[in-house]
Design a protein around this motif. Structure first.
Motif, PDB file in Angstrom:
ATOM      1  N   ALA A   1      26.870 -40.664 -23.454  1.00 20.65           N
ATOM      2  CA  ALA A   1      26.554 -39.813 -22.303  1.00 20.65           C
ATOM      3  C   ALA A   1      27.751 -38.930 -21.949  1.00 20.65           C
ATOM      4  N   TRP A   2      28.947 -39.485 -22.062  1.00 24.33           N
ATOM      5  CA  TRP A   2      30.156 -38.723 -21.750  1.00 24.33           C
ATOM      6  C   TRP A   2      30.310 -37.563 -22.726  1.00 24.33           C
ATOM      7  N   ARG A   3      30.073 -37.826 -24.016  1.00 28.69           N
ATOM      8  CA  ARG A   3      30.183 -36.773 -25.028  1.00 28.69           C
ATOM      9  C   ARG A   3      29.163 -35.662 -24.774  1.00 28.69           C
ATOM     10  N   GLU A   4      27.923 -36.039 -24.415  1.00 25.70           N
ATOM     11  CA  GLU A   4      26.894 -35.041 -24.115  1.00 25.70           C
ATOM     12  C   GLU A   4      27.273 -34.203 -22.893  1.00 25.70           C
ATOM     13  N   MET A   5      27.816 -34.870 -21.868  1.00 25.36           N
ATOM     14  CA  MET A   5      28.222 -34.145 -20.670  1.00 25.36           C
ATOM     15  C   MET A   5      29.334 -33.151 -20.995  1.00 25.36           C
ATOM     16  N   ILE A   6      30.314 -33.569 -21.779  1.00 20.33           N
ATOM     17  CA  ILE A   6      31.408 -32.674 -22.161  1.00 20.33           C
ATOM     18  C   ILE A   6      30.869 -31.504 -22.979  1.00 20.33           C
ATOM     19  N   SER A   7      29.909 -31.764 -23.848  1.00 19.27           N
ATOM     20  CA  SER A   7      29.303 -30.703 -24.646  1.00 19.27           C
ATOM     21  C   SER A   7      28.594 -29.686 -23.752  1.00 19.27           C
ATOM     22  N   GLN A   8      27.867 -30.172 -22.747  1.00 17.43           N
ATOM     23  CA  GLN A   8      27.181 -29.271 -21.824  1.00 17.43           C
ATOM     24  C   GLN A   8      28.173 -28.459 -21.003  1.00 17.43           C
ATOM     25  N   ILE A   9      29.257 -29.096 -20.573  1.00 13.49           N
ATOM     26  CA  ILE A   9      30.282 -28.384 -19.802  1.00 13.49           C
ATOM     27  C   ILE A   9      30.910 -27.289 -20.660  1.00 13.49           C
ATOM     28  N   ALA A  10      31.159 -27.589 -21.941  1.00 14.47           N
ATOM     29  CA  ALA A  10      31.790 -26.615 -22.840  1.00 14.47           C
ATOM     30  C   ALA A  10      30.913 -25.390 -23.058  1.00 14.47           C
ATOM     31  N   GLN A  11      29.617 -25.521 -22.855  1.00 14.19           N
ATOM     32  CA  GLN A  11      28.706 -24.400 -23.062  1.00 14.19           C
ATOM     33  C   GLN A  11      28.556 -23.515 -21.821  1.00 14.19           C
ATOM     34  N   GLN A  12      29.137 -23.918 -20.713  1.00 16.88           N
ATOM     35  CA  GLN A  12      29.029 -23.133 -19.482  1.00 16.88           C
ATOM     36  C   GLN A  12      29.867 -21.860 -19.593  1.00 16.88           C
ATOM     37  N   PRO A  13      29.433 -20.791 -18.934  1.00 16.52           N
ATOM     38  CA  PRO A  13      30.230 -19.563 -18.924  1.00 16.52           C
ATOM     39  C   PRO A  13      31.572 -19.799 -18.228  1.00 16.52           C
ATOM     40  N   GLU A  14      32.549 -19.003 -18.619  1.00 21.56           N
ATOM     41  CA  GLU A  14      33.897 -19.150 -18.077  1.00 21.56           C
ATOM     42  C   GLU A  14      33.925 -19.035 -16.555  1.00 21.56           C
ATOM     43  N   ASN A  15      33.166 -18.091 -16.006  1.00 24.46           N
ATOM     44  CA  ASN A  15      33.145 -17.917 -14.553  1.00 24.46           C
ATOM     45  C   ASN A  15      32.659 -19.179 -13.845  1.00 24.46           C
ATOM     46  N   GLN A  16      31.645 -19.830 -14.429  1.00 23.20           N
ATOM     47  CA  GLN A  16      31.117 -21.062 -13.839  1.00 23.20           C
ATOM     48  C   GLN A  16      32.174 -22.160 -13.855  1.00 23.20           C
ATOM     49  N   LEU A  17      32.909 -22.273 -14.967  1.00 18.39           N
ATOM     50  CA  LEU A  17      33.965 -23.279 -15.059  1.00 18.39           C
ATOM     51  C   LEU A  17      35.072 -23.014 -14.042  1.00 18.39           C
ATOM     52  N   LYS A  18      35.404 -21.742 -13.841  1.00 20.83           N
ATOM     53  CA  LYS A  18      36.426 -21.392 -12.854  1.00 20.83           C
ATOM     54  C   LYS A  18      35.979 -21.776 -11.447  1.00 20.83           C
ATOM     55  N   LYS A  19      34.707 -21.539 -11.140  1.00 17.59           N
ATOM     56  CA  LYS A  19      34.173 -21.901  -9.825  1.00 17.59           C
ATOM     57  C   LYS A  19      34.196 -23.412  -9.628  1.00 17.59           C
ATOM     58  N   ILE A  20      33.798 -24.149 -10.656  1.00 20.03           N
ATOM     59  CA  ILE A  20      33.807 -25.611 -10.564  1.00 20.03           C
ATOM     60  C   ILE A  20      35.234 -26.114 -10.383  1.00 20.03           C
ATOM     61  N   GLY A  21      36.153 -25.596 -11.172  1.00 21.51           N
ATOM     62  CA  GLY A  21      37.558 -26.002 -11.060  1.00 21.51           C
ATOM     63  C   GLY A  21      38.144 -25.699  -9.698  1.00 21.51           C
ATOM     64  N   THR A  22      37.856 -24.510  -9.178  1.00 20.02           N
ATOM     65  CA  THR A  22      38.346 -24.132  -7.847  1.00 20.02           C
ATOM     66  C   THR A  22      37.748 -25.040  -6.780  1.00 20.02           C
ATOM     67  N   GLY A  23      36.461 -25.342  -6.905  1.00 18.96           N
ATOM     68  CA  GLY A  23      35.818 -26.244  -5.948  1.00 18.96           C
ATOM     69  C   GLY A  23      36.448 -27.629  -5.973  1.00 18.96           C
ATOM     70  N   LEU A  24      36.729 -28.141  -7.166  1.00 17.36           N
ATOM     71  CA  LEU A  24      37.364 -29.454  -7.268  1.00 17.36           C
ATOM     72  C   LEU A  24      38.766 -29.456  -6.661  1.00 17.36           C
TER      73      LEU A  24
END
Length: 61
Positions: A25-48
């Motif tokens: 499950a962890w590997r699948e979650m990481i795979s899904q996160i890696a497929q997110q657009p860069e802007n989405q990852l930046k928003k998630i990181g900033t929120g965290l």
């Protein structure tokens, strides 16, 4: 300084729980996160970061 080392240790414990207990499950979650657009990852990181800062400030005062 001790608090910082304790916080780092706790972070490593919590980060290790996922791959240790649920590796598929962890590997699948990481795979899904890696497929997110860069802007989405930046928003998630900033929120965290903001949530973490609020928790630290809340616990400090």
């Amino acid at each position: 300084m001790n608090e910082l080392i304790i916080a780092l240790g706790l972070l490593l414990i919590f980060e290790g729980i996922g791959p240790a207990l649920f590796p598929k499950a962890w590997r699948e979650m990481i795979s899904q996160i890696a497929q997110q657009p860069e802007n989405q990852l930046k928003k998630i990181g900033t929120g965290l970061i903001l949530v973490g800062a609020v928790i630290v400030l809340w616990m400090h005062y």
